[in-house]
Scaffold this active site. Sequence first.
Site, mmCIF file in Angstrom:
data_model
loop_
_atom_site.group_PDB
_atom_site.id
_atom_site.type_symbol
_atom_site.label_atom_id
_atom_site.label_comp_id
_atom_site.label_asym_id
_atom_site.label_seq_id
_atom_site.Cartn_x
_atom_site.Cartn_y
_atom_site.Cartn_z
ATOM 1 C CB CYS A 60 -29.954 -1.234 -27.662
ATOM 2 S SG CYS A 60 -29.032 -0.095 -28.723
ATOM 3 C CB CYS A 81 -26.393 -1.100 -32.102
ATOM 4 S SG CYS A 81 -25.989 0.179 -30.905
ATOM 5 C CB SER A 82 -26.348 -4.976 -29.359
ATOM 6 O OG SER A 82 -25.006 -4.621 -29.640
ATOM 7 C CB CYS A 83 -26.546 0.087 -25.885
ATOM 8 S SG CYS A 83 -25.775 1.058 -27.189
#
Length: 202
Positions: A100, A103-105
């Site tokens: 991602c 961000c941190s999907c």
Amino acid sequence: MATQDPRPESIALLEKLAAALIARGVVTEEQIAQKQASADRSNPETGARMVARAWIDPEWRALLLRDGTAAAEAMGISMRGNPPLGVLEDTETVHHLVVCTLCSCYPRAIIGYPPHWYKSSAYRSRAVREPRAVLAEFGTVLPAGVQVRVLDSTADYRWMVLPLRPAGTEGWSEDELTALVSRDHLVGVSLPDAQRKVSRAA
Ligand code: FE
């Protein structure tokens, strides 16, 4: 490796945000608690089992590739409120790597919480710029003829990799195959190996 603890100011901000959403009737306290409980319950074994089943059962494999969300629901995982799950099929000539960049999907419902490196700015930028170098750091060296496809997980779509079934696993049961598949394999940074069972210790 230990996960980094959130900073006190992040916790305070999150609490304020949650209170504001509850006050405005956007969510209830109960909904937040339910979501938290389901996230805490989820772990990479679910994704591993989905992969193992796909290695054994062609019909399941077709469902998984066509509609990852429906496949997860069929395993008893509630996907309500989660973005659609896409499954990327590795072949002899194409390897998939998930990142991602923003961000941190991450498909938490079926893999659990992302590891800290997945959220690092180094991984998020380098996975796109120099995927082979990143893979090498995870001990994964692909033959030159294999193309690396990097997929961006987003708020709209979450990705999971369906790796190639390792050689030497002919006739293995679903449980035996599940035990070979780790979180890292589902992100695509490394490959399952018939000689290496995964430690599920948190
Ligand atoms: Fe993200």
